[in-house]
Design a protein around this motif. Sequence first.
Motif, PDB file in Angstrom:
ATOM      1  N   SER A 142      -6.359  -0.845  13.283  1.00 48.75           N
ATOM      2  CA  SER A 142      -5.560   0.056  12.453  1.00 48.75           C
ATOM      3  C   SER A 142      -4.676  -0.713  11.490  1.00 48.75           C
ATOM      4  O   SER A 142      -3.991  -1.670  11.868  1.00 48.75           O
ATOM      5  N   MET A 143      -4.661  -0.274  10.241  1.00 53.08           N
ATOM      6  CA  MET A 143      -3.818  -0.892   9.229  1.00 53.08           C
ATOM      7  C   MET A 143      -2.332  -0.707   9.536  1.00 53.08           C
ATOM      8  O   MET A 143      -1.498  -1.495   9.098  1.00 53.08           O
ATOM      9  N   GLY A 144      -2.007   0.316  10.288  1.00 52.83           N
ATOM     10  CA  GLY A 144      -0.602   0.618  10.554  1.00 52.83           C
ATOM     11  C   GLY A 144      -0.018  -0.098  11.758  1.00 52.83           C
ATOM     12  O   GLY A 144       1.127   0.182  12.135  1.00 52.83           O
ATOM     13  N   GLU A 145      -0.777  -1.016  12.367  1.00 51.46           N
ATOM     14  CA  GLU A 145      -0.291  -1.703  13.564  1.00 51.46           C
ATOM     15  C   GLU A 145      -0.336  -3.215  13.372  1.00 51.46           C
ATOM     16  O   GLU A 145      -1.079  -3.733  12.543  1.00 51.46           O
ATOM     17  N   ASN A 146       0.464  -3.909  14.201  1.00 50.55           N
ATOM     18  CA  ASN A 146       0.433  -5.365  14.208  1.00 50.55           C
ATOM     19  C   ASN A 146      -0.778  -5.852  15.002  1.00 50.55           C
ATOM     20  O   ASN A 146      -1.204  -5.211  15.973  1.00 50.55           O
ATOM     21  N   HIS A 147      -1.302  -6.998  14.594  1.00 54.33           N
ATOM     22  CA  HIS A 147      -2.454  -7.566  15.282  1.00 54.33           C
ATOM     23  C   HIS A 147      -2.335  -9.082  15.345  1.00 54.33           C
ATOM     24  O   HIS A 147      -1.704  -9.702  14.466  1.00 54.33           O
ATOM     25  N   LYS A 148      -2.972  -9.653  16.372  1.00 58.26           N
ATOM     26  CA  LYS A 148      -2.996 -11.095  16.532  1.00 58.26           C
ATOM     27  C   LYS A 148      -4.423 -11.515  16.864  1.00 58.26           C
ATOM     28  O   LYS A 148      -5.013 -11.027  17.827  1.00 58.26           O
TER      29      LYS A 148
ATOM     30  N   TRP B   8       0.842  -1.201   0.000  1.00 59.35           N
ATOM     31  CA  TRP B   8       0.000   0.000   0.000  1.00 59.35           C
ATOM     32  C   TRP B   8       0.873   1.246   0.000  1.00 59.35           C
ATOM     33  O   TRP B   8       1.785   1.389   0.816  1.00 59.35           O
ATOM     34  N   ASP B   9       0.608   2.108  -0.961  1.00 61.56           N
ATOM     35  CA  ASP B   9       1.265   3.409  -0.998  1.00 61.56           C
ATOM     36  C   ASP B   9       0.218   4.441  -1.390  1.00 61.56           C
ATOM     37  O   ASP B   9      -0.975   4.164  -1.303  1.00 61.56           O
ATOM     38  N   ASP B  10       0.648   5.632  -1.829  1.00 61.54           N
ATOM     39  CA  ASP B  10      -0.351   6.644  -2.178  1.00 61.54           C
ATOM     40  C   ASP B  10      -0.991   6.369  -3.532  1.00 61.54           C
ATOM     41  O   ASP B  10      -1.929   7.061  -3.929  1.00 61.54           O
ATOM     42  N   GLY B  11      -0.502   5.371  -4.245  1.00 61.90           N
ATOM     43  CA  GLY B  11      -1.151   4.923  -5.469  1.00 61.90           C
ATOM     44  C   GLY B  11      -0.704   5.594  -6.735  1.00 61.90           C
ATOM     45  O   GLY B  11      -1.097   5.137  -7.820  1.00 61.90           O
ATOM     46  N   GLU B  12       0.138   6.635  -6.664  1.00 56.88           N
ATOM     47  CA  GLU B  12       0.486   7.307  -7.917  1.00 56.88           C
ATOM     48  C   GLU B  12       1.832   8.013  -7.916  1.00 56.88           C
ATOM     49  O   GLU B  12       2.311   8.385  -9.000  1.00 56.88           O
ATOM     50  N   ASP B  13       2.473   8.225  -6.773  1.00 51.89           N
ATOM     51  CA  ASP B  13       3.791   8.853  -6.802  1.00 51.89           C
ATOM     52  C   ASP B  13       4.764   7.966  -7.573  1.00 51.89           C
ATOM     53  O   ASP B  13       4.655   6.735  -7.577  1.00 51.89           O
ATOM     54  N   ILE B  14       5.747   8.593  -8.195  1.00 46.13           N
ATOM     55  CA  ILE B  14       6.575   7.898  -9.175  1.00 46.13           C
ATOM     56  C   ILE B  14       7.444   6.815  -8.559  1.00 46.13           C
ATOM     57  O   ILE B  14       7.549   5.717  -9.107  1.00 46.13           O
TER      58      ILE B  14
ATOM     59  N   THR C 210      -4.180 -19.154  14.641  1.00 44.06           N
ATOM     60  CA  THR C 210      -3.730 -17.808  14.989  1.00 44.06           C
ATOM     61  C   THR C 210      -3.426 -17.054  13.707  1.00 44.06           C
ATOM     62  O   THR C 210      -2.689 -17.545  12.843  1.00 44.06           O
ATOM     63  N   LEU C 211      -4.025 -15.871  13.585  1.00 43.73           N
ATOM     64  CA  LEU C 211      -3.742 -14.988  12.467  1.00 43.73           C
ATOM     65  C   LEU C 211      -2.848 -13.859  12.951  1.00 43.73           C
ATOM     66  O   LEU C 211      -3.234 -13.093  13.857  1.00 43.73           O
ATOM     67  N   ASP C 212      -1.652 -13.763  12.379  1.00 45.24           N
ATOM     68  CA  ASP C 212      -0.731 -12.670  12.688  1.00 45.24           C
ATOM     69  C   ASP C 212      -0.721 -11.678  11.536  1.00 45.24           C
ATOM     70  O   ASP C 212      -0.446 -12.044  10.387  1.00 45.24           O
ATOM     71  N   ILE C 213      -1.041 -10.433  11.842  1.00 43.63           N
ATOM     72  CA  ILE C 213      -0.959  -9.335  10.880  1.00 43.63           C
ATOM     73  C   ILE C 213       0.258  -8.511  11.266  1.00 43.63           C
ATOM     74  O   ILE C 213       0.305  -7.932  12.360  1.00 43.63           O
ATOM     75  N   THR C 214       1.269  -8.461  10.376  1.00 43.70           N
ATOM     76  CA  THR C 214       2.547  -7.845  10.726  1.00 43.70           C
ATOM     77  C   THR C 214       2.890  -6.761   9.719  1.00 43.70           C
ATOM     78  O   THR C 214       2.921  -7.007   8.511  1.00 43.70           O
ATOM     79  N   VAL C 215       3.146  -5.567  10.222  1.00 46.58           N
ATOM     80  CA  VAL C 215       3.587  -4.464   9.365  1.00 46.58           C
ATOM     81  C   VAL C 215       5.096  -4.587   9.193  1.00 46.58           C
ATOM     82  O   VAL C 215       5.868  -4.313  10.115  1.00 46.58           O
ATOM     83  N   GLU C 216       5.515  -5.009   8.012  1.00 48.06           N
ATOM     84  CA  GLU C 216       6.941  -5.240   7.754  1.00 48.06           C
ATOM     85  C   GLU C 216       7.662  -3.945   7.397  1.00 48.06           C
ATOM     86  O   GLU C 216       8.844  -3.788   7.695  1.00 48.06           O
ATOM     87  N   SER C 217       6.965  -3.049   6.719  1.00 49.86           N
ATOM     88  CA  SER C 217       7.534  -1.752   6.362  1.00 49.86           C
ATOM     89  C   SER C 217       6.441  -0.713   6.531  1.00 49.86           C
ATOM     90  O   SER C 217       5.309  -0.928   6.080  1.00 49.86           O
ATOM     91  N   ASN C 218       6.761   0.423   7.140  1.00 45.46           N
ATOM     92  CA  ASN C 218       5.720   1.396   7.483  1.00 45.46           C
ATOM     93  C   ASN C 218       6.139   2.804   7.081  1.00 45.46           C
ATOM     94  O   ASN C 218       6.133   3.727   7.872  1.00 45.46           O
TER      95      ASN C 218
ATOM     96  N   SER D 259      11.822   5.153  -2.536  1.00 48.16           N
ATOM     97  CA  SER D 259      11.919   6.065  -1.390  1.00 48.16           C
ATOM     98  C   SER D 259      11.372   5.451  -0.110  1.00 48.16           C
ATOM     99  O   SER D 259      11.287   6.139   0.915  1.00 48.16           O
ATOM    100  N   ASN D 260      10.978   4.177  -0.186  1.00 48.75           N
ATOM    101  CA  ASN D 260      10.428   3.464   0.987  1.00 48.75           C
ATOM    102  C   ASN D 260       9.159   4.132   1.514  1.00 48.75           C
ATOM    103  O   ASN D 260       8.856   4.066   2.707  1.00 48.75           O
ATOM    104  N   SER D 261       8.395   4.748   0.614  1.00 48.97           N
ATOM    105  CA  SER D 261       7.163   5.438   1.026  1.00 48.97           C
ATOM    106  C   SER D 261       5.961   4.518   0.818  1.00 48.97           C
ATOM    107  O   SER D 261       5.065   4.801   0.007  1.00 48.97           O
ATOM    108  N   TYR D 262       5.956   3.430   1.515  1.00 47.37           N
ATOM    109  CA  TYR D 262       4.878   2.451   1.363  1.00 47.37           C
ATOM    110  C   TYR D 262       4.772   1.617   2.620  1.00 47.37           C
ATOM    111  O   TYR D 262       5.654   1.628   3.489  1.00 47.37           O
TER     112      TYR D 262
END
Length: 950
Positions: A904-910, A817-823, A842-850, A828-831
């Motif tokens: 929140s999409m930006g956090e880890n969840h279990k 997921w990023d802003d959908g259109e920046d070049i 057990t379902l683990d939701i892990t934000v690998e890059s933020n 730039s790791n903006s995603y």
Amino acid sequence: MAAFYLAVLLIALTPCGAVDDNVRFDCYPEDGATEQLCLDRGCAWEETQNPKAPKCFYWDPYGYRVEGNVQDTVLGSRATLRRLNTPARYANSADVDPVTLDYEMHTAKRLRLKFYDSNTQRFEVRDKMPHIPEATGKAPSPEYTVNITPPSPTTPFSLSVTRTATGTVLWDTSVGGFTFSDQFLQISTKLPSTYVYGFGEHERNNYRHNMDWRTWGMFTRDEAPGPPSDGVNKNLYGMHPFYLCVEDDGKAHGVLLLNSNAMEVVLQPTPAMTFRTIGGVLDFYMFLGDGPEDVVRQYTEFVGRPFMPPYWGLGFQLCKWGYGNLSVVRDVVKEMQDYGIPHDVQYGDIDYMERQMDFTIDPVNYQGLPEFVDQIRRDGMRYVIILDPAITTNETEPYAPYTNGTALDVWIKDGDDNSQPLIGKVWPYYPDVTVDPTQEWDYKVEHYNAYSVFPDYFHADIDQWWGNFIKDFYKTLKFDGLWIDMNEPTNFVHGSVKSCSNNKYDNPPYMPKILGPNIYSKTLCMNSVHGGTEHYNTHSLYGWSQAEPTQRALREVTGKRGIVFGRSTFPSAGHFEGHWLGDNTAKWDHLHKSIIGMLDFGLFGMPYVGADICGFWDDSTPELCHRWMQLGAFYPFSRNHNWEQGAPQHPTHWDGAIADAARDALQTRYTLLPYLYTLFYQAHTQGSTVVRSLMHEFIEDKLTWSIDKQFLWGAALLISPVLDQGAMDVNAYFPKGRWYNYYSVNSDHQGREVADAGQGRSLSLPCDMDCIPVHIRGGHVIPTQGHANTTVFSRRNTLGLIVALDEAGEASGSLFWDDGEDIDTIGSNSYRMITFRVSAMTLDITVESNGYTPDPELQYETIQVFGSPAMPSDVTVNGQNVASDNIVRKTADKVWHLEGLSLSMGENHKITWTIPDDTSGAEVSRARPLALVIAAIAVVLATVNGHFLS
């Protein structure tokens, strides 16, 4: 040596004394072969009962031999090949002697075989493609071996390539006929299997090639898909001399011939193939893979990874050549909104222009277009315009694209007078003429179409001309993408307005099996000067050469990714652009053939691909368009488009008869866009396919090697569309594993497991007009999002997850997921990169890059679990028990939902859950297989060998 060939001949003889067809390699591919002409060429002649097999074929030593010892080089080995004392192929095409062969070990899985003239500079495509990586040294542990025949004054040269681990011979050129002359180059090789795919661009009935003596010409041509013409399998808009071969054990390899001259490839049941081209060098690259998907990853690593489309570029797109005026466009857009049908992109085809001239707007019919575009962009939509390469020369008032291009001298030059541009005719009309649309085509071309010149996109000043006009036009019209058409290049007169002179380029000694009757038919004279050489060499590079400066200018002027897609393509085009499958026809068989086209372009590294939904030529019908909208909702590039005189076919036409079906299919697409966007991220960064053949995922199942009426999105979604008129069911194949309904007519069946599909079998699925079968593969987690009428608004909706459990009760997936259109959000790791893993309930939701935060922040609202042995108990979310009201059992068939979340999409969840102990053994075994197996083993051991356990 004569005794050796006699022995081979005897082995090849059938009981009746005839030479077996399978060992025949055509020595007289031209028309008009006779026994005497064949013998004059130094070949053998014998009748055959098979009308497809050649009567004239190579037998005695022919071609070249190895001279001197094979030498070591920095990258591999080098051999010198000298002509044998055999007749020359063509008196007017001198044989090259000597020929140099370089064998280069680039990587453990990639090798290069290059045949060239070391004494004369010949055209090489690689010189035009500087982004292709250069090898710097010999691979230390290659997975292949290459054997070259030893030096001999009489033994013909041959080479073989063997996969070391299995002993499979991937190439074996000992079949003879190797030729290297000025304008005729040929090499034949035996293949390890008949499972061959690729080569393009063509229309075919099957994805897997028919090896029954089929010849496919390759040379870019403005030609619509259709049946063979004059016995020639049509060469269409693009040129892709790349094939994939699946070996009998499921390993695979791919081969690219990096050559842009007109060529053909002959497939025969030996199995074997013959390459023939009429210029350049023979520059082969071979990629060894563990399977088809691995081959594509290697190929795209070499030619360039596919570009990353903007998120909105995955939305539904609508176009018609010949809306007529802006009022009609406004009405169509409003109808789509009124019916609630997702619609992200509206187009301007050539009728938005003044007399079809680039960088103009029709001042009468499209007055107010810039303001209209500004309005729909404020509503969340985008606008894409068409640009054609040909520029009119006949204006009575100064036309800046022509005058500036002339000042910069960017035009392709006339080969008979290099001081003048080549002149042809394409779309622009003469000024001050009244066009009678009822006239025949040839009359229109002669009386209405203006003289045109053609930009040379290899020119050093092309950005100063093409790029600057794109930027200047953007000041008037805020387009978001550019559609480059007619760039084979197309010419409405053959060669030029004065035809072509009698020269060796426009009259080569051999004409490959391409549409003619002349090599310059529907395009430019081959002796014209393009890219610093004859157009004869660079013709098939034209559309490819236009793509990169177009992408560069679009990104510079908009500051965004945008989309560029073109009609004429060549290897590596996917790095810069997408592709639509050209001017198809509103007929039922073109639904199936569009799937084959998507699979082909997936191999070619161009995943952003789709066909004109409902057909370009002819009038569609409600039933055909209905089924096509359902299929087209699963094209990566999803656009409805038809021709100038065709009846309207947008989804709200026919009094809304298909509007509901179109809306339902597109809402499904928009719900799945997070998954599709993630697939494009994987294609862009890893080179994987987006739409893929079932064999890419199930190579161990040989039945999948010939399936082309179904396809996968990535590894997880199986699409099985209705492709036949009047059909109300689909025969779908389900490879081994667990498969779940994504949705069905009865929503209570969503998530229900497909019965009897576990071991791999075909099933007949009922499918009325409201249905397109979509199934989720067990073992995968699919991210979803609430749909909306454009992606601007759908991207703000809540997220969901579909967890489809496999036999072990496990699943995994990811979300980019990023802003959908920046070049360059990736550079730039903006995603955000998020992974999902399910194991042991057990379902683990892990934000690998933020590196990116949406505004507003997105939330997971729903989690659906398919394949659960029973309703869960004791569900916890991040350690907190969930109220039973949040668990919704949708069916009695192993499906449950967790709803009302706000994670929140930006956090880890279990998320964890347990299954009640009274669940039947069969059900529990799927939820907790490892624990049950261990327990069962323990019981058996305790009973049988109690003393051991004690």
